[in-house]
Design an enzyme around this catalytic site. Structure first.
Site, mmCIF file in Angstrom:
data_model
loop_
_atom_site.group_PDB
_atom_site.id
_atom_site.type_symbol
_atom_site.label_atom_id
_atom_site.label_comp_id
_atom_site.label_asym_id
_atom_site.label_seq_id
_atom_site.Cartn_x
_atom_site.Cartn_y
_atom_site.Cartn_z
ATOM 1 C CG HIS A 256 -26.049 4.249 24.664
ATOM 2 N ND1 HIS A 256 -25.002 4.729 25.216
ATOM 3 C CD2 HIS A 256 -26.697 3.302 25.897
ATOM 4 C CE1 HIS A 256 -25.043 4.426 26.597
ATOM 5 N NE2 HIS A 256 -25.874 3.702 26.994
ATOM 6 C CE LYS A 356 -33.340 -2.694 30.610
ATOM 7 N NZ LYS A 356 -31.998 -3.404 30.469
#
Lengths: 506, 360
Positions: A256, A356
Site C-alpha cells: 500500500h 498498530k
C-alpha cells in the site's frame, strides 16, 4: 454483422462490463463477506453490472446455492454501508449467486466450475474472472489447476484477480509469478492493492496532473521532505496468528504505502491509460534507493506495542494478544526513510511510517515545502522558525486536501500564525465515494488494469523492502518498545531528527 | 401597488448569511462533530405559485443537495402585479450516514411576482458564488420567457427544464430552447437514459447486433393521442443512432435500408404498465422481436418455430432528484441530446402511430 454498436454514446461515462462470470475462491472467507459481496450488491443496485452476470463461490464449506445466498444476505446486513437492503432487489441479486463446494487441489472442482459456467451462460460468450480470495499458500495450486483443467482459456476473456500478499519475500513473489505466468498472460493478471482503488488516492493523479499550479513545485527544488503515515488505532483484532507471520513492513509498506508513494512522486504520464500510468509508477518504484545491509539501521526503525491504559481502558500489548507467542519478534510498527534517486527527487527524504495501536486511525501524505529563502519576520517571531508550508493529502478519514501557510494574526503588530486552506470532499461532493472494492471489481470485470499492480512493480517493491526485512530478521529486538496509544518508538523520532526533521502529529 | 416598494439588498442577504453561519458555528461542539458549510455550485430554482410551491422546492433541495451541496437560490413568482421583492436566508443541514459532522447548505428565498421579476438579475448576480458553476432549474420553461427570469437564466452555465411538465405545449417551448441559456438540458431526455443504457449494453455484444441487419420496424409504446416527450426523444435517438431519417409517415430511410418506425398506443389491457410515458420498445426483425421494458426483471427468451422474442429488462425510472443531481455534475454540452432534438420536435409535432398493434 453491424460492426460497431450504434448506441454506444449511451455508454459514455460509464464503464462497459460485458456479460461476465465472477468465480470467487475462498467465498466463505472474511474478504467475501466484508468487501466483495457488499461491493457487488452496491454495483448491482447502481445498475453497473451487466444483465448477464453470475457469481460462483467456492470454499471447502458445504453450502448449497440457497444456503450460500442466505449466509451472504445475513452478513450483508452487517457489512453493507450507507445503503438499505431492498429485499426485492436482494432477491434478484441473490439469483446470480451460486456456490460449488470443493477442495482447491481437486480437479473435479474445476470441472464442476466449468460445467456450471456453461450451464449458466448457455454457451454464450462470457468473460470469466477468477478471484483468489483464499490463503496465499493456495494461489499457486489454484492457478495451476485452472491451467491444467483448461479453465484459463475460454470463448471470451479469462482473468485472474490476486489479493495481496504477492509472496512473503522476493523469492516467493517470483515463484508465485511463475505459476501465474504459466496460466495467464500478464495482461490478464490483476493484482489488487485496494489502496489504489481509493478515491482519494486516484484523486492524487487528478490533483497533480489536471492542475497547472502544483506540478511546478513538485520537485527537489521546492519540496523539503515527504511524510507518509498509515496509522491504525486498533490492534490485531483476533488476527494475531496471521499478523505474527506478516508484520507491518510486509502488511503495509511493501504494497500500500509504496504504491501511494509512487502515485505521489511518479512522473507525468503521456496519456491516462493502463500502460502509461503503470509504466510511470513502476519507474518510480525502480528509482527508490536500495539500502546496503549496513545502512538499514540508519534508515529503518521497527517497533512492537506494549500494554498501556488508554482512555480508561487497559489495552493489551501485542504479546498479550490471542495467538501471539509471548516472545514474539513481530514488528507492529515500521518507519523507513527512503530516497528516490532520480532527477526530480534526488536528496529529498521520504519518511514512511505505519503501525498498530497508534493514537488514531489516519492515512495521509504530507509534503513539506522548503522555507522562504529569507525569514523576514525573524525579529518579530523572536528568531523562531516560521512553520513550513505543508500540503496534506488526506486519504482517510476526513478525505481531502489542505495547505498550511502563514498568515498575519489580526491586530497590531506583525504576528504570524499558520492557517489552513482546506478542500474537503464533503464540502464539494455530497455524494458518497465508492468503496475501493467497487471500483476495483468493476475495473477487473471491465478489463481495465490501470489501478492494478504489474509484475515489475511487485518485484521493484520487494527489492526495496528485502534488505530491511533481512536486517530485521537477523536481529533480536528489545520489544515492546512503544506503548499502545503513542506514536511509536523514540528511535523513529531520532531517525528524522538526524536530518533535522520531525514527525507530524496528524 | 401604493405602498412603498419592497427591495432587497444583496449585500444585506450576504451579511445575513454570514451571521447565520457565525451563529451556527457557536452552537457546534467541536471541529469533528460540528458543521460543514458545504458549497460546490450555485443552484437557482424558479417556481410559480405560493408558499406551497416553496415547500415543494425545499423538499427537492433536501434530496438534491446531498449529492451536490450548493448555495440554493429559490425564486418564488407569485400571482399579481405588485413589484416588490423580498429576500430571506436559511440553512438546511443533514448528517451523512456514519458521520459525526453535519453538512449544511444555505438557501436564499427571493419572493416576488412576475412583474417584480425584473429586479431579479441584479440580486442573483450578487448572490452567485464566485468561480463555481451556476445551474438554474425551471421545470416550467415558460417562466424563462418572463423578463427578469430570462436575463437571470443568462447568468447560469446550465438551464434545466422539463418538457414533460408542459404536455402538448412542448411544441411552443421546444423551439425557444436556444433562448434559455448557453446550455439547456431537459429532464425528459434524462428520463430515457435507462432505456438508452439497456439498449447500448445489449447491442454491445456483436452477436446481438445481427437483428439490426434485418430490422423491419421499431415501435415505442406510449400513451395514446400524443406521445410523451420522453417517447419522442427515445424514438428519435434510436432511429438517428441507426442512421435513419424520416421519409414520410412511418417510413424511415437510410442509404441501403428502410424501416417502419413510430409509436404504438398503450392499451388498457397492457400488462403492468410501469410507466405510461414509455411502456416498452420493440425492435422487430425478420424472425426475432426484441423488447425493452421496465416490467421485466431478467433477460428472457421465448422461442417458437418461426420466431423468437427476447425481453431485455430496463432499470426503473430514476426519481427526478437523481436526474437533477446528475445534471448538476455535468458541465459539458449534451451533444447527443442536441443532435437528436430536431428530430424529436418533428416527431412530437407529427406523431405517427402504428394502426396494427401486433408485432407480427
Amino acid at each position: 454483422m453491424v460492426d460497431v454498436n450504434p448506441f454506444e454514446d449511451a455508454l459514455q461515462g460509464s464503464r462497459k462490463i460485458p456479460p461476465s462470470v465472477l468465480v470467487i475462491f475462498g467465498a466463505s472467507g472474511d474478504l467475501t463477506k466484508r468487501k466483495l459481496v457488499p461491493a457487488l450488491y452496491r454495483l448491482f443496485h447502481d445498475g453497473r453490472l451487466p444483465n448477464s452476470f453470475f457469481v460462483i463461490g467456492n470454499s471447502r464449506t458445504e453450502f448449497t446455492d440457497d444456503t450460500f445466498r442466505e449466509k451472504q444476505r445475513e452478513e450483508l446486513g452487517e457489512f453493507l454501508k450507507d445503503l438499505e437492503i431492498d429485499e426485492e432487489e436482494w432477491g434478484r441479486f441473490a439469483k446470480r449467486l451460486h456456490y460449488i463446494p470443493g477442495n482447491m487441489k481437486d480437479p473435479a472442482l474445476y470441472n464442476a466450475i466449468g460445467a456450471r459456467i456453461d450451464e449458466l451462460t448457455g454457451g454464450v460468450p462470457h468473460e470469466v474472472c477468477f478471484y483468489l480470495s483464499t490463503q496465499p499458500s493456495f494461489y499457486p495450486v489454484a492457478v495451476d489447476m485452472l491451467r491444467e483443467t483448461g479453465l484459463n482459456k475460454g470463448n471470451a476473456q479469462r482473468r485472474v484477480v490476486v489479493e495481496k500478499p504477492i509472496g512473503h519475500d522476493l523469492d516467493s513473489a517470483r515463484e508465485l509469478e511463475r505459476h501465474l505466468e504459466a496460466a495467464f498472460d500478464e495482461s490478464d493478471i490483476y493484482r489488487i492493492d485496494h489502496y489504489l482503488g481509493k478515491e482519494t488516492v486516484q484523486n492524487i493523479l487528478a490533483f497533480r496532473f489536471a492542475n497547472g499550479i502544483f506540478e511546478p513545485l513538485w520537485n527537489r527544488r521546492y519540496v523539503d521532505h515527504i511524510q507518509i503515515t498509515a496509522a491504525e488505532s486498533i490492534g490485531v483484532e483476533g488476527r494475531g496468528a496471521y499478523y505474527q507471520e506478516t508484520g507491518a513492513l510486509r502488511d503495509m509498506v511493501q504494497n500500500h504505502m509504496l504504491q501511494v508513494m509512487a502515485t505521489v512522486m511518479m512522473e507525468p504520464y503521456t496519456r491516462f491509460g493502463a500502460g502509461p500510468v503503470r509504466d510511470e509508477r513502476a519507474k518510480l518504484l525502480r528509482s527508490i534507493r536500495i539500502f546496503k545491509p549496513e545502512e538499514v539501521p540508519q534508515h529503518a526503525v521497527c517497533g512492537q506495542y506494549g500494554p498501556a491504559r488508554v482512555g480508561g481502558e487497559d489495552l493489551p500489548g501485542f504479546r498479550q494478544e490471542d495467538g501471539v507467542t509471548p516472545d514474539s519478534q513481530t514488528r507492529t510498527y515500521a518507519a523507513v526513510n527512503l530516497f528516490v534517486d532520480n532527477w526530480r527527487w534526488s536528496g529529498v527524504p521520504v519518511y514512511i511510517r505505519t503501525g498498530k495501536r497508534l493514537p488514531k486511525r489516519v492515512t495521509d501524505v504530507a509534503i513539506q515545502f522548503r522555507a522562504a529563502p529569507k525569514n523576514m519576520f525573524a525579529t518579530i517571531a523572536g528568531d523562531r522558525d516560521v512553520a513550513p508550508n505543508l500540503m496534506i493529502l488526506r486519504i482517510q478519514p476526513d478525505e481531502g486536501i489542505s495547505l498550511r501557510f502563514q498568515s498575519k494574526r489580526p491586530g497590531s503588530g506583525m504576528q504570524l500564525r499558520p492557517v489552513g486552506m482546506d478542500f474537503n470532499y464533503g464540502t464539494s461532493f455530497g455524494t458518497r465515494t465508492p468503496e475501493a472494492y467497487e471500483t476495483l471489481l468493476l475495473d477487473a470485470l471491465g478489463g481495465d488494469p490501470t489501478l492494478f499492480i504489474r509484475k515489475d512493480m511487485v518485484e521493484a517493491s520487494w527489492q526495496v523492502i528485502m534488505p530491511i526485512l533481512d536486517s530485521w530478521q537477523d536481529n533480536k529486538f528489545d520489544f515492546p518498545n512503544y506503548d499502545a496509544g503513542t506514536w511509536g518508538p523514540k528511535e523513529s523520532d531520532a531517525m528524522l531528527a538526524r536530518h533535522g526533521h520531525q514527525w507530524r502529529r496528524p | 401597488m401604493n405602498a412603498a416598494r419592497e427591495v432587497v439588498q444583496p449585500e444585506r442577504l450576504l451579511t445575513q448569511l454570514e451571521s447565520l453561519w457565525t451563529e451556527f458555528g457557536k452552537s457546534g461542539d467541536s471541529a469533528e462533530s460540528g458543521l460543514l458549510r458545504a458549497c460546490s455550485l450555485t443552484w437557482i430554482t424558479v417556481v410559480e405559485g405560493d408558499d406551497a410551491s416553496v415547500t415543494e422546492a425545499d423538499a427537492m433541495l433536501a434530496d438534491v443537495m446531498r449529492m451536490n451541496p450548493a448555495r440554493a437560490i429559490v425564486v418564488l413568482l407569485r400571482q399579481g402585479d405588485e413589484r416588490g421583492l423580498k429576500g430571506s436566508v436559511s440553512a438546511q443541514c443533514w448528517r451523512p450516514f456514519g458521520s459525526k459532522r453535519q453538512v449544511c447548505i444555505e438557501r436564499v428565498l427571493l419572493d416576488t411576482t412576475r412583474a417584480g421579476a425584473c429586479d431579479l438579475p441584479a440580486v442573483i448576480r450578487a448572490l452567485i458564488v464566485a468561480d463555481l458553476p451556476t445551474v438554474m432549474f425551471c421545470r416550467n420553461a415558460h417562466l424563462l420567457t418572463i423578463p427578469g427570469v430570462k436575463e437571470a437564466s443568462g447568468l447560469a452555465d446550465r438551464v434545466v427544464v422539463d418538457m414533460a411538465w408542459h404536455g402538448a405545449e412542448c411544441r411552443d417551448v421546444w423551439p425557444r430552447m436556444p433562448e434559455f441559456g448557453s446550455l439547456v438540458s431537459d429532464l425528459a431526455w434524462d428520463r430515457i437514459r435507462g432505456y438508452r443504457g439497456a439498449m447500448a449494453q445489449y447491442f454491445d455484444t456483436p452477436a446481438n447486433r445481427e437483428l439490426l441487419k434485418d430490422l423491419r420496424s421499431v415501435r415505442v409504446v406510449t400513451r395514446p393521442e400524443r406521445p410523451a416527450p420522453e417517447a419522442a426523444y427515445l424514438l428519435a435517438w434510436i432511429l438517428g443512432s441507426l442512421g435513419y431519417q424520416r421519409a414520410n409517415g412511418l417510413e424511415w430511410r437510410k442509404a441501403d435500408a428502410t424501416v417502419r418506425a413510430g409509436f404504438r398506443a398503450m392499451r388498457e389491457d397492457e400488462p403492468n404498465p410501469a410507466d405510461p410515458r414509455i411502456h416498452l420498445v420493440d425492435f422487430i426483425g425478420a424472425r426475432e422481436t426484441l423488447r425493452f421494458t421496465v416490467a421485466a426483471r431478467e433477460l428472457s427468451v421465448t422461442e417458437t418455430a418461426s420466431a423468437s422474442e427476447i425481453v431485455v429488462p430496463v432499470p426503473a425510472l430514476e426519481p427526478d432528484t437523481a436526474l437533477l443531481s446528475d445534471e448538476m455534475m455535468v458541465e459539458h454540452r449534451r451533444r447527443t441530446f442536441e443532435k437528436h432534438l430536431g428530430a424529436t420536435v418533428r416527431l412530437f409535432e407529427e406523431p405517427v402511430y402504428f394502426a396494427d398493434e401486433q408485432p407480427h
